[in-house]
Each structure stands twice: as C-alpha cells, then as structure tokens.
Design an enzyme around this catalytic site. Structure first.
Site, PDB file in Angstrom:
ATOM      1  N   GLY A 220       0.721  -1.264   0.150  1.00 43.34           N
ATOM      2  CA  GLY A 220       0.099   0.106  -0.072  1.00 43.34           C
ATOM      3  C   GLY A 220       0.734   1.190  -0.029  1.00 43.34           C
ATOM      4  O   GLY A 220       1.871   1.362  -0.862  1.00 43.34           O
ATOM      5  N   GLY A 223       4.805   1.276  -0.033  1.00 44.34           N
ATOM      6  CA  GLY A 223       5.514   0.782  -1.133  1.00 44.34           C
ATOM      7  C   GLY A 223       5.450  -0.580  -1.204  1.00 44.34           C
ATOM      8  O   GLY A 223       4.795  -1.410  -1.419  1.00 44.34           O
ATOM      9  N   GLY A 249      -2.187  -2.369  -7.598  1.00 46.70           N
ATOM     10  CA  GLY A 249      -1.090  -3.518  -7.674  1.00 46.70           C
ATOM     11  C   GLY A 249      -0.927  -4.068  -9.279  1.00 46.70           C
ATOM     12  O   GLY A 249      -0.093  -4.840  -9.382  1.00 46.70           O
ATOM     13  N   ASP A 250      -2.030  -3.893 -10.139  1.00 46.67           N
ATOM     14  CA  ASP A 250      -1.992  -4.349 -11.330  1.00 46.67           C
ATOM     15  C   ASP A 250      -0.883  -3.698 -12.221  1.00 46.67           C
ATOM     16  O   ASP A 250      -0.180  -4.181 -12.816  1.00 46.67           O
ATOM     17  CB  ASP A 250      -3.192  -4.364 -12.153  1.00 46.67           C
TER      18      ASP A 250
END
Length: 309
Positions: A220, A223, A249-250
């Site tokens: 998150g 990092g 995240g993708d």
C-alpha cells in the site's frame, strides 16, 4: 508477447460523487466504463509501456460483449483471446468520494464456469503459450473453476520454460505457490493470510520457502518489498499519494513484467513497479495511470537493499 490470464474478468464502472454518505441518494458527477479484472489492467498498462500483450480468460453475456467491444478500442498492442461462456461477465463498481479521495469498491462474484468451458480455456491457454515470453496469472477464480487452477497453469508454463507471475489470494495462492511460480505478488493482507506473519520481510521469506522463486509484496502506501535469489530490496513512493487505489497492484505487476523482459535488474524492476503503482492511485479512473505522475515519481523512487534473502 506477454500473456495475461484473467479468469474472472470484469466490466469496471467508476463513479465520482461530491461526497459519499450512507443512506442517501447521490448525484454522480462522472461515470467511466473500462475492461477490468487484474490481468486486463496489467495488459492495458503493458501496452502503454510499449509491450504487446494478449489477454485470455472468460467473457460472456451482455456485460462480456461490452467488455470485448471496449477492449478492441484500447490499443493495437492488445490482443483479445478471451473464451466465450454462457454466464454473464461480472461488474465491479468503484465509487470515488471527491471530498476525501477515498474509494468504495463493490465486486460481483462472476459467472458459473462449466467443465466444458474450463476445458476450452485450458486448450486455448496451451496454444497461446507458444508465443508467450512471460505469463501473468491474475485475480480471483469464478465459480466452477477448480481451486487448483493456477497451480495447473503454472506447471504448463514451466514445462515450456516460460516465466510466470502469480497474483491471487487465498487457497488458489496457497496451491499455486507450491507449483513454484517465478514470482508471486501478494499484497500485505494476502501475504499475512498465507504465512500467518504480519511482518512483511519475515512473511515474504516464508512465502519464498513455500515455493516461489521470488516474492514481490505490495504494501500500500508503504511501497513494495521484493525477496529474490539475487537479494532483497524495498522501495516506497516519493510522497504519500491520495486517490483511487484500484488497479495499483496491477500496474505494479506490469512494471515488474515489462522491466523483467527488458533485462533490467531487480532494483530497477522494483522502482518502475512502485512508480507506476503510485501513478495509478493518482489517476481518475480505475486501472489507468497518470503519465505525468509516473514520469515525476520514477527518478525519485529508490530501491534500498535489505538483509535476509
């Protein structure tokens, strides 16, 4: 070509409202539709980074038709190899509170996949592996897909000596990691659920012992951490970023894969992933990234080596 697998694809709807209040009606100030699901988001970012990507998984019903139509307009670098199914592709709704920058996410479960549809997918996947330089297996499993599906797909890719990244959670992650993917990319919650440890480095080391060649954990606003055979590094965004985290995240997965295929070392893969992730939070629409924010962040993100690999 990078092959991205999204077994539970979605039509992403992003609504912006002046302020989100429970138990009241809201006037939507902006509404955007995008092809969604983790692997489709990864492919879209890869295309913007200059890499050809093929997307596969399932699509069905009126929602699936809309998704495929929008996908065809996305980029010439994207190839649609989705498998048609009888059930209807799910929708996800992100409601962005303009006053706070917070996002509320609503995710449908996905269509019921029949044994014949799963068999058709595995046949297509095997054929698509012939032209793949890397594979990303991303997201949840729709109803009807075997819980060990990702483990099976990882073994197929590894048999061809094709690098494979796994980004899922729960039991599919637990079984998939035992099939020895080249990289797993859990977030902090998924990593803790897998290992029982809430300390990121300890948990990532444990995940690697369970079978992953390398672990890239997104944390998150804190990092990202990578534990690899070549070393362990951590990187954080240059500043705290407020916005819509959907797809961050993708974008990190796309950053890792693109830098990997470009032959960059792990620290450079990590810095690209973190910069892209932060730029995605800044974007107005789920699953996109802000180009200016990415270019500004990239030279400021530093991969710091850690002990313990």
């Amino acid at each position: 070509m990078i092959l991205t697998v999204t077994l539970n694809a979605a039509l992403d709807l992003t609504y912006r409202v002046p302020r989100l209040r429970p138990h009241t009606a809201h006037r939507v100030t902006d509404a955007v539709e995008r092809p969604g699901g983790k692997g489709l988001n990864v492919a879209r970012v890869l295309a913007r980074l200059g890499h050809a990507a093929t997307v596969t998984g399932f699509a069905g019903g009126p929602t699936g038709e809309t998704l495929r139509r929008l996908l065809s307009d996305t980029s010439p670098a994207l190839t649609d190899a989705l498998v048609p199914v009888t059930g209807s592709t799910r929708r996800t709704v992100a409601v962005v509170d303009a006053a706070t920058g917070d996002t509320t996410q609503l995710n449908e479960p996905g269509p019921q996949i029949t044994p014949a549809e799963w068999s058709a997918f595995t046949t297509r996947y095997d054929r698509l592996l012939d032209g793949a330089g890397a594979v990303a297996l991303c997201g949840s499993l729709p109803p009807g897909v075997p819980v060990g599906a990702y483990a099976h797909l990882i073994r197929q890719a590894r048999a061809r000596r094709i690098p494979v990244l796994l980004d899922t959670d729960g039991e599919p992650l637990r079984r998939g990691i035992a099939a020895r993917p080249d990289v797993v990319k859990p977030n902090a919650v998924e990593l803790a659920a897998l290992t029982g440890s809430t300390e990121p480095l300890r948990a990532a080391l444990d995940a690697r012992r369970r079978g992953a060649h390398a672990v890239a954990a997104t944390l998150g606003p804190d990092g990202m951490l990578v534990v690899t055979p070549d070393g362990t590094w951590r990187a954080t965004p240059p500043a705290r970023v407020k916005g819509n985290p959907t797809g961050a995240g993708d974008s990190a997965v796309a950053g890792l894969l693109s830098a990997w295929l470009e032959g960059l070392p792990w620290p450079d893969r990590l810095t690209r992933a973190v910069a892209l992730s932060a730029a995605t939070v800044r974007a107005a629409t789920a699953g996109e990234y802000d180009e200016g924010a990415y270019e500004a962040a990239l030279p400021l993100v530093k991969a710091v080596p850690l002990g313990g690999s």
